[in-house]
Scaffold this active site. Structure first.
Site, short mmCIF file in Angstrom:
data_model
loop_
_atom_site.label_atom_id
_atom_site.label_comp_id
_atom_site.label_asym_id
_atom_site.label_seq_id
_atom_site.Cartn_x
_atom_site.Cartn_y
_atom_site.Cartn_z
N GLU A 135 35.12 35.65 43.97
CA GLU A 135 35.82 36.93 44.02
C GLU A 135 36.31 37.24 45.42
O GLU A 135 35.71 36.84 46.42
CB GLU A 135 34.92 38.08 43.53
CG GLU A 135 34.80 38.19 42.03
CD GLU A 135 33.38 38.12 41.54
OE1 GLU A 135 33.20 38.06 40.33
OE2 GLU A 135 32.46 38.10 42.37
N THR A 136 37.43 37.96 45.46
CA THR A 136 37.98 38.52 46.70
C THR A 136 38.18 40.01 46.47
O THR A 136 38.68 40.42 45.41
CB THR A 136 39.33 37.86 47.05
OG1 THR A 136 39.12 36.46 47.29
CG2 THR A 136 39.94 38.48 48.29
#
Length: 292
Positions: free
Chosen positions: A48-49
């Site tokens: 995830e970002t």
């Protein structure tokens, strides 16, 4: 908006660098389009970002958007923990993040050993998502014998994201599990999810693994959202008693990135109340990245 943005990499759900779940945090993302965010998330290629924007309500800390390498998601645990600790800057405080799934309050407290601990309250109470697929299909999709599932029944739950929860009989079976095609794709379609969370009891809590290859995550070292929703699965299978229970969860061991997650859930009159997830994070890197 400049042509460069600041970013930071944290390892989340750990106090040891290069373990836990890596997270990219991008600052100053107010003017980014969804397509630009997705491109940057693909570039980082982490599970995830998270992108930090100005809050819509000035009384909140920030608005955030969270992306897999392949798609945006409404809520996720390790980005929430890592981002809150980054924004807190070492202070004991309360961070309020505006996420697509709702408001997520995060309490930051300094522990006796000096490490900061972040604990968030899940924005939604989990609910049933879809009928549970046959256990024979689950076993084929994970490459394990049918007797390796149980003794509780699997279930499909959602609380923002959705997961298929599969209780596993022992640690050795958990270690051998893996997505196996074509049964895996059939299983995901039947359960209407793209992720499976496997768990087995230990002396102190549970060991878990999470697979989500269709979302660009072959295996996740730590999944805070799934850990929160696990409370509903445990309650439904009789493994979560009345009152408030704190359960240690360990994930990522089999992929060499052990992660420590603390699940606290309250049950009142047989119904699930507040669910909280706690963990640490350590900074690993920072720099600038150009706009796509």
């Amino acid at each position: 908006m400049t042509d460069m943005l600041r970013f930071h990499i944290y390892d989340v759900f750990t106090t040891t660098p290069f373990t836990g779940n890596p997270l990219a945090i991008v600052e100053g993302a107010d003017d980014l389009t969804t397509a630009q965010m997705q491109t940057l998330a693909r570039q980082f290629n982490l599970s995830e970002t998270i992108f930090i924007q100005r809050p819509e309500n000035p009384s909140h800390t920030a608005r955030v958007r969270i992306f897999f390498p392949t798609a945006e998601i409404p809520f996720a645990g390790h980005p929430t923990i890592g981002c809150a600790l980054h924004l807190a800057g070492g202070r004991d405080t309360t961070i309020t993040l505006e996420e697509q799934a709702g408001l997520v309050p995060v309490t930051i407290t300094r522990q006796e050993d000096g490490a900061a601990l972040a604990e968030f309250t899940a924005p939604r109470t989990p609910e049933r998502h879809a009928p549970t697929p046959p256990q024979a299909l689950i076993a084929r999709a994970l490459g394990i014998p049918p007797v390796g599932i149980g003794p509780q029944d699997p279930g499909v739950w959602q609380g923002g994201p959705a997961f298929l929860y599969v209780p596993i009989s022992d640690l050795s079976t958990l270690a051998t599990a893996r997505p196996c095609e074509p049964a895996w794709s059939e299983l995901m379609a039947m359960a209407d999810v793209d992720s499976a969370y496997l768990y087995t009891p230990t002396a102190t809590g549970y060991r878990a693994r999470m697979f989500s290859p269709t979302a660009g995550i072959p295996e996740d070292p730590a999944t805070g959202s799934a850990s929160a929703i696990l409370a509903a699965q445990l309650l439904a299978t009789g493994a979560l008693p009345e009152g408030t229970t704190t359960t240690p969860l360990t994930q990522g061991v089999e992929m060499g990135r052990p992660s420590d997650i603390r699940l606290t859930a309250t049950v009142t009159g047989g119904s699930l109340g507040p669910i909280r997830i706690a963990g640490h994070a350590v900074p690993i890197a920072s720099g600038t990245i150009r706009l796509p």
